[in-house]
Design a protein around this motif. Structure first.
Motif, PDB file in Angstrom:
ATOM      1  N   TYR A  21       0.626  -1.052   0.016  1.00 57.89           N
ATOM      2  CA  TYR A  21       0.287  -0.385  -0.340  1.00 57.89           C
ATOM      3  C   TYR A  21       0.898   1.478  -0.446  1.00 57.89           C
ATOM      4  O   TYR A  21       0.600   2.332  -0.678  1.00 57.89           O
ATOM      5  N   GLU A  22       1.906   1.253   1.162  1.00 57.99           N
ATOM      6  CA  GLU A  22       2.922   2.323   0.430  1.00 57.99           C
ATOM      7  C   GLU A  22       3.345   2.911  -0.411  1.00 57.99           C
ATOM      8  O   GLU A  22       3.674   3.389  -1.195  1.00 57.99           O
ATOM      9  N   LEU A  23       4.419   1.512  -1.395  1.00 53.33           N
ATOM     10  CA  LEU A  23       4.777   2.262  -2.488  1.00 53.33           C
ATOM     11  C   LEU A  23       3.903   2.197  -3.560  1.00 53.33           C
ATOM     12  O   LEU A  23       4.018   2.619  -4.332  1.00 53.33           O
ATOM     13  N   LEU A  24       1.885   1.725  -3.405  1.00 50.52           N
ATOM     14  CA  LEU A  24       1.096   2.375  -3.680  1.00 50.52           C
ATOM     15  C   LEU A  24       0.965   3.407  -4.685  1.00 50.52           C
ATOM     16  O   LEU A  24       0.492   4.380  -4.764  1.00 50.52           O
ATOM     17  N   ALA A  25       0.798   3.741  -3.156  1.00 58.32           N
ATOM     18  CA  ALA A  25       0.806   5.595  -2.336  1.00 58.32           C
ATOM     19  C   ALA A  25       1.463   6.544  -2.965  1.00 58.32           C
ATOM     20  O   ALA A  25       1.211   7.338  -3.200  1.00 58.32           O
ATOM     21  N   ALA A  26       2.238   5.640  -2.813  1.00 57.73           N
ATOM     22  CA  ALA A  26       3.454   6.938  -3.673  1.00 57.73           C
ATOM     23  C   ALA A  26       3.813   6.884  -4.847  1.00 57.73           C
ATOM     24  O   ALA A  26       4.715   7.438  -5.613  1.00 57.73           O
ATOM     25  N   ASN A  27       2.773   5.734  -5.808  1.00 61.30           N
ATOM     26  CA  ASN A  27       2.847   5.876  -7.034  1.00 61.30           C
ATOM     27  C   ASN A  27       1.404   6.212  -8.148  1.00 61.30           C
ATOM     28  O   ASN A  27       1.454   5.211  -9.103  1.00 61.30           O
ATOM     29  N   GLU A  28       0.217   6.784  -6.785  1.00 64.69           N
ATOM     30  CA  GLU A  28      -0.606   6.817  -7.751  1.00 64.69           C
ATOM     31  C   GLU A  28      -0.809   7.200  -9.196  1.00 64.69           C
ATOM     32  O   GLU A  28      -1.707   6.390  -9.600  1.00 64.69           O
ATOM     33  N   GLY A  29       0.356   8.710  -9.383  1.00 70.05           N
ATOM     34  CA  GLY A  29      -0.096   8.336 -11.147  1.00 70.05           C
ATOM     35  C   GLY A  29       0.571   7.135 -12.117  1.00 70.05           C
ATOM     36  O   GLY A  29       0.506   7.813 -12.948  1.00 70.05           O
ATOM     37  N   ALA A  30       1.109   6.239 -11.464  1.00 72.29           N
ATOM     38  CA  ALA A  30       2.262   5.497 -13.073  1.00 72.29           C
ATOM     39  C   ALA A  30       0.985   4.654 -13.724  1.00 72.29           C
ATOM     40  O   ALA A  30      -0.064   4.410 -12.855  1.00 72.29           O
ATOM     41  N   GLU A  31       1.280   4.480 -14.556  1.00 70.96           N
ATOM     42  CA  GLU A  31       0.467   3.320 -15.237  1.00 70.96           C
ATOM     43  C   GLU A  31       0.522   1.839 -14.919  1.00 70.96           C
ATOM     44  O   GLU A  31      -0.514   2.022 -14.822  1.00 70.96           O
ATOM     45  N   TRP A  32       1.557   1.152 -14.224  1.00 74.38           N
ATOM     46  CA  TRP A  32       1.662  -0.007 -13.705  1.00 74.38           C
ATOM     47  C   TRP A  32       0.456   0.338 -12.383  1.00 74.38           C
ATOM     48  O   TRP A  32       0.730  -1.566 -12.082  1.00 74.38           O
ATOM     49  N   TYR A  33      -0.098   1.228 -11.695  1.00 74.20           N
ATOM     50  CA  TYR A  33       0.023   1.538 -11.247  1.00 74.20           C
ATOM     51  C   TYR A  33      -1.090  -0.052 -10.401  1.00 74.20           C
ATOM     52  O   TYR A  33      -0.457  -1.233  -9.289  1.00 74.20           O
ATOM     53  N   GLN A  34      -2.208  -0.043 -11.396  1.00 74.93           N
ATOM     54  CA  GLN A  34      -3.557  -0.991 -11.491  1.00 74.93           C
ATOM     55  C   GLN A  34      -2.661  -2.822 -11.841  1.00 74.93           C
ATOM     56  O   GLN A  34      -2.976  -3.710 -11.751  1.00 74.93           O
ATOM     57  N   GLN A  35      -0.955  -2.843 -11.641  1.00 76.38           N
ATOM     58  CA  GLN A  35      -0.910  -4.288 -12.182  1.00 76.38           C
ATOM     59  C   GLN A  35      -0.137  -4.557 -10.856  1.00 76.38           C
ATOM     60  O   GLN A  35       0.471  -5.650 -11.492  1.00 76.38           O
ATOM     61  N   VAL A  36       0.040  -4.101  -9.927  1.00 74.55           N
ATOM     62  CA  VAL A  36       0.165  -4.496  -9.337  1.00 74.55           C
ATOM     63  C   VAL A  36      -0.250  -5.049  -7.673  1.00 74.55           C
ATOM     64  O   VAL A  36      -1.376  -4.300  -7.321  1.00 74.55           O
ATOM     65  N   ARG A  37      -0.334  -6.496  -7.667  1.00 70.62           N
ATOM     66  CA  ARG A  37      -1.035  -7.665  -6.911  1.00 70.62           C
ATOM     67  C   ARG A  37      -0.386  -7.097  -5.331  1.00 70.62           C
ATOM     68  O   ARG A  37      -1.685  -7.402  -4.457  1.00 70.62           O
ATOM     69  N   GLY A  38       0.655  -7.102  -5.117  1.00 73.43           N
ATOM     70  CA  GLY A  38       0.898  -7.310  -3.224  1.00 73.43           C
ATOM     71  C   GLY A  38       2.449  -7.580  -3.077  1.00 73.43           C
ATOM     72  O   GLY A  38       3.347  -6.780  -4.581  1.00 73.43           O
ATOM     73  N   ALA A  39       3.194  -7.235  -2.168  1.00 78.43           N
ATOM     74  CA  ALA A  39       4.749  -7.097  -1.557  1.00 78.43           C
ATOM     75  C   ALA A  39       4.632  -7.794  -0.913  1.00 78.43           C
ATOM     76  O   ALA A  39       3.838  -7.380   0.256  1.00 78.43           O
ATOM     77  N   THR A  40       5.490  -8.708  -0.422  1.00 81.74           N
ATOM     78  CA  THR A  40       6.561  -9.317   0.359  1.00 81.74           C
ATOM     79  C   THR A  40       7.298  -8.896   1.208  1.00 81.74           C
ATOM     80  O   THR A  40       8.291  -8.351   0.336  1.00 81.74           O
ATOM     81  N   ARG A  41       7.951  -8.586   2.214  1.00 86.52           N
ATOM     82  CA  ARG A  41       9.245  -7.661   2.348  1.00 86.52           C
ATOM     83  C   ARG A  41       9.941  -8.565   3.674  1.00 86.52           C
ATOM     84  O   ARG A  41       8.554  -8.864   4.448  1.00 86.52           O
ATOM     85  N   ASP A  42      11.044  -8.322   3.472  1.00 84.12           N
ATOM     86  CA  ASP A  42      12.307 -10.282   4.672  1.00 84.12           C
ATOM     87  C   ASP A  42      13.171  -9.034   4.089  1.00 84.12           C
ATOM     88  O   ASP A  42      13.967  -9.514   3.570  1.00 84.12           O
ATOM     89  N   ALA A  43      13.569  -8.348   5.276  1.00 86.68           N
ATOM     90  CA  ALA A  43      14.707  -7.766   6.174  1.00 86.68           C
ATOM     91  C   ALA A  43      14.928  -6.227   4.716  1.00 86.68           C
ATOM     92  O   ALA A  43      14.172  -5.691   4.286  1.00 86.68           O
ATOM     93  N   ASN A  44      15.950  -6.344   4.290  1.00 90.40           N
ATOM     94  CA  ASN A  44      16.537  -5.577   3.167  1.00 90.40           C
ATOM     95  C   ASN A  44      15.456  -6.065   1.642  1.00 90.40           C
ATOM     96  O   ASN A  44      16.125  -5.568   0.544  1.00 90.40           O
ATOM     97  N   LEU A  45      14.726  -6.961   1.010  1.00 89.73           N
ATOM     98  CA  LEU A  45      14.118  -7.590   0.144  1.00 89.73           C
ATOM     99  C   LEU A  45      12.985  -6.908  -0.317  1.00 89.73           C
ATOM    100  O   LEU A  45      12.279  -8.068   1.335  1.00 89.73           O
ATOM    101  N   LEU A  46      12.535  -7.005  -0.910  1.00 90.53           N
ATOM    102  CA  LEU A  46      11.350  -6.874  -1.280  1.00 90.53           C
ATOM    103  C   LEU A  46      11.001  -7.411  -2.421  1.00 90.53           C
ATOM    104  O   LEU A  46      11.743  -7.041  -3.601  1.00 90.53           O
TER     105      LEU A  46
END
Length: 204
Positions: free
Chosen positions: A113-138
């Motif tokens: 949600y934070e990644l998408l909130a920072a890029n709400e005007g991007a063309e790929w916004y609707q193509q992101v389904r989810g994100a998983t973070r583990d330490a420095n890996l996203l």
């Protein structure tokens, strides 16, 4: 003979004198009557006045032309700061209202949600389904499908933009050398960025 003529001549003289006397007496009598009556003689004067009238007409015509202009304003995602003349300082444009949901940091969807909130005007916004973070890996899940064998495709450019946005997000949270993987629709890695200095997002 002569004596007869003289008598006739004298008789005529006396007649003319008597007639003149009677006329004078009549005029005098009229004057006396007028004086006794107390009515002054009336004099009638005719006065003719001529008036000249000048009429002046002033006609004022006002012609007003109205020009109608159509102005088209194009809005950009990032507006340049405007300066105020009063204090000489730059005034930042108002931030756009966030449409992405806001969740707590311990929520599993917080990072996406934070990644998408920072890029709400991007063309790929609707193509992101989810994100998983583990330490420095996203790891970012997308609906993008790799066309396979087509280098520099629109799908590849979209995946690279998602990767770069994810790197920027991770750096904003304090990760100096984040690792990012962008997954396509089948779960395979499409684009990757290794967590080492100088690394860039590249197609896998």
């Amino acid at each position: 003979m002569d004596e007869k003529v003289l008598r006739q001549s004298g008789s005529n003289s006396v007649g003319r004198g008597s007639m003149k006397s009677r006329v004078l007496l009549a005029i005098a009598a009229a004057a006396v009557v007028a004086g006794c009556s107390g009515e002054p003689s009336t004099t009638v004067e005719t006065v003719t006045e001529t008036a000249t009238v000048t009429v002046t007409e002033t006609v004022t015509e006002t012609l007003t032309e109205t020009a109608t202009a159509t102005v088209t304003v194009e809005a950009t995602a990032a507006a340049e700061p405007t300066s105020t003349e009063e204090d000489g300082q730059e005034e930042e444009p108002a931030a756009a209202e966030r449409t992405t949901p806001v969740v707590a940091e311990d929520d599993p969807n917080y990072d996406v949600y934070e990644l998408l909130a920072a890029n709400e005007g991007a063309e790929w916004y609707q193509q992101v389904r989810g994100a998983t973070r583990d330490a420095n890996l996203l790891e970012v899940e997308t609906s993008i499908t790799d066309p396979r064998g087509t280098s520099g495709s629109a799908e590849a450019r979209a995946a690279l933009e998602v990767c770069e946005a994810a790197v920027t997000y991770m750096e904003a949270t304090g990760e100096s050398e984040p690792t990012v993987r962008v997954l396509e629709s089948d779960g395979s890695t499409f684009v990757v960025r290794a967590g080492v200095s100088g690394s860039n997002c590249t197609e896998a």
